[in-house]
Design an enzyme around this catalytic site. Sequence first.
Site, PDB file in Angstrom:
ATOM      1  N   CYS A 148      16.059 -83.330  19.377  1.00 29.21           N
ATOM      2  CA  CYS A 148      14.911 -82.431  19.149  1.00 29.21           C
ATOM      3  C   CYS A 148      13.686 -83.233  18.719  1.00 29.21           C
ATOM      4  O   CYS A 148      12.556 -82.904  19.102  1.00 29.21           O
ATOM      5  CB  CYS A 148      15.265 -81.370  18.116  1.00 29.21           C
ATOM      6  SG  CYS A 148      16.430 -80.162  18.775  1.00 29.21           S
ATOM      7  N   ASN A 196      19.531 -71.610  17.909  1.00 31.45           N
ATOM      8  CA  ASN A 196      20.509 -72.366  18.678  1.00 31.45           C
ATOM      9  C   ASN A 196      21.392 -71.429  19.489  1.00 31.45           C
ATOM     10  O   ASN A 196      21.732 -70.334  19.064  1.00 31.45           O
ATOM     11  CB  ASN A 196      21.336 -73.322  17.809  1.00 31.45           C
ATOM     12  CG  ASN A 196      21.942 -72.697  16.571  1.00 31.45           C
ATOM     13  OD1 ASN A 196      21.416 -71.741  16.015  1.00 31.45           O
ATOM     14  ND2 ASN A 196      23.054 -73.239  16.133  1.00 31.45           N
ATOM     15  N   CYS A 209      19.803 -76.695  20.826  1.00 30.68           N
ATOM     16  CA  CYS A 209      19.286 -76.505  19.460  1.00 30.68           C
ATOM     17  C   CYS A 209      18.118 -75.523  19.418  1.00 30.68           C
ATOM     18  O   CYS A 209      17.390 -75.351  20.409  1.00 30.68           O
ATOM     19  CB  CYS A 209      18.771 -77.831  18.904  1.00 30.68           C
ATOM     20  SG  CYS A 209      20.022 -79.072  18.602  1.00 30.68           S
ATOM     21  N   CYS A 230      17.649 -82.688  14.695  1.00 28.72           N
ATOM     22  CA  CYS A 230      18.472 -83.756  15.278  1.00 28.72           C
ATOM     23  C   CYS A 230      17.604 -84.707  16.113  1.00 28.72           C
ATOM     24  O   CYS A 230      16.448 -84.414  16.430  1.00 28.72           O
ATOM     25  CB  CYS A 230      19.582 -83.162  16.135  1.00 28.72           C
ATOM     26  SG  CYS A 230      19.047 -82.681  17.785  1.00 28.72           S
ATOM     27  N   GLU A 252      15.240 -75.832  17.871  1.00 32.20           N
ATOM     28  CA  GLU A 252      13.915 -76.435  18.000  1.00 32.20           C
ATOM     29  C   GLU A 252      13.496 -76.533  19.460  1.00 32.20           C
ATOM     30  O   GLU A 252      12.342 -76.255  19.821  1.00 32.20           O
ATOM     31  CB  GLU A 252      13.889 -77.851  17.393  1.00 32.20           C
ATOM     32  CG  GLU A 252      14.115 -77.898  15.894  1.00 32.20           C
ATOM     33  CD  GLU A 252      15.575 -78.058  15.513  1.00 32.20           C
ATOM     34  OE1 GLU A 252      16.442 -77.467  16.194  1.00 32.20           O
ATOM     35  OE2 GLU A 252      15.844 -78.757  14.535  1.00 32.20           O
ATOM     36  N   GLU A 292      24.856 -71.633  21.510  1.00 30.94           N
ATOM     37  CA  GLU A 292      26.043 -72.451  21.748  1.00 30.94           C
ATOM     38  C   GLU A 292      26.786 -71.990  22.992  1.00 30.94           C
ATOM     39  O   GLU A 292      26.466 -70.955  23.588  1.00 30.94           O
ATOM     40  CB  GLU A 292      26.928 -72.429  20.499  1.00 30.94           C
ATOM     41  CG  GLU A 292      26.212 -73.063  19.312  1.00 30.94           C
ATOM     42  CD  GLU A 292      27.077 -73.293  18.097  1.00 30.94           C
ATOM     43  OE1 GLU A 292      28.187 -72.729  18.016  1.00 30.94           O
ATOM     44  OE2 GLU A 292      26.630 -74.058  17.211  1.00 30.94           O
TER      45      GLU A 292
HETATM   46  N1  THU Z   1      21.358 -77.546  15.625  1.00 32.23           N
HETATM   47  C1  THU Z   1      20.093 -77.109  15.825  1.00 32.23           C
HETATM   48  O1  THU Z   1      19.858 -76.004  16.328  1.00 32.23           O
HETATM   49  N2  THU Z   1      19.080 -77.928  15.450  1.00 32.23           N
HETATM   50  C2  THU Z   1      19.247 -79.160  14.897  1.00 32.23           C
HETATM   51  O2  THU Z   1      18.279 -79.894  14.732  1.00 32.23           O
HETATM   52  C3  THU Z   1      20.582 -79.594  14.487  1.00 32.23           C
HETATM   53  C4  THU Z   1      21.714 -78.823  15.053  1.00 32.23           C
HETATM   54  C5  THU Z   1      22.463 -76.679  16.067  1.00 32.23           C
HETATM   55  C6  THU Z   1      23.207 -77.200  17.258  1.00 32.23           C
HETATM   56  C7  THU Z   1      24.554 -76.540  17.075  1.00 32.23           C
HETATM   57  O3  THU Z   1      24.500 -75.244  17.674  1.00 32.23           O
HETATM   58  C8  THU Z   1      24.698 -76.378  15.582  1.00 32.23           C
HETATM   59  O4  THU Z   1      23.407 -76.540  15.038  1.00 32.23           O
HETATM   60  C9  THU Z   1      25.636 -77.375  14.934  1.00 32.23           C
HETATM   61  O5  THU Z   1      25.317 -78.665  15.312  1.00 32.23           O
END
Ligand code: THU
Length: 161
Positions: free
Chosen positions: A115, A62, A73, A112, A75, A64
């Site tokens: 994704c 991920n 994310c 999520c 994925e 940010e």
């Molecule tokens: N996140 C992911 O990378 N994948 C997911 O399926 C769920 C959430 C990340 C997004 C964000 O940077 C952090 O987790 C918190 O939500």
Amino acid sequence: MHDQNISSKFTVYESSDELSSSEKELLLKAVEARNKAYAPYSEFNVGAAVLLDDGSVFTGNNQENAAYPSGICAERVAVWSAMSHDPRRKIKKIFVTAASDIKEVDRPAAPCGSCRQAIAEYEIKQESKIEIFFTGEKGAIVKAPSIRDLLPWLFDNSMLK
Ligand code: THU
């Protein structure tokens, strides 16, 4: 009127000891990617590893952003990296692992909704199932045999054309 039941079957591995050796390798690659996540705001680090039908592996984590919704994310970074590299390839498996700097992630962290939708696009395109494995930093690993198990009633391009 009638009720409709959609059932999903998941495999739960108590630990990585129960995975095949190639699956263990994929999990390790996802952990390596997780360790390089850029998640200074949530402190929730996610790594993903994508296995393609030619045996190649693409990873992502991920990323940010100070403007929170501009982040992405793990994925989708991994899947889009793989598919942008060679769109002819099919995705066989995806491993996802999450670890937090705030509290221990001791249960599987499921992908999520966005994704899931992104993965669904490629499962439909390639006409073969994608196995999705997800876990925390310790504890069980869950395998969904297809994106449809994670995303029933998914939206696909058959609605459009
Ligand atoms: N996140 C992911 O990378 N994948 C997911 O399926 C769920 C959430 C990340 C997004 C964000 O940077 C952090 O987790 C918190 O939500």
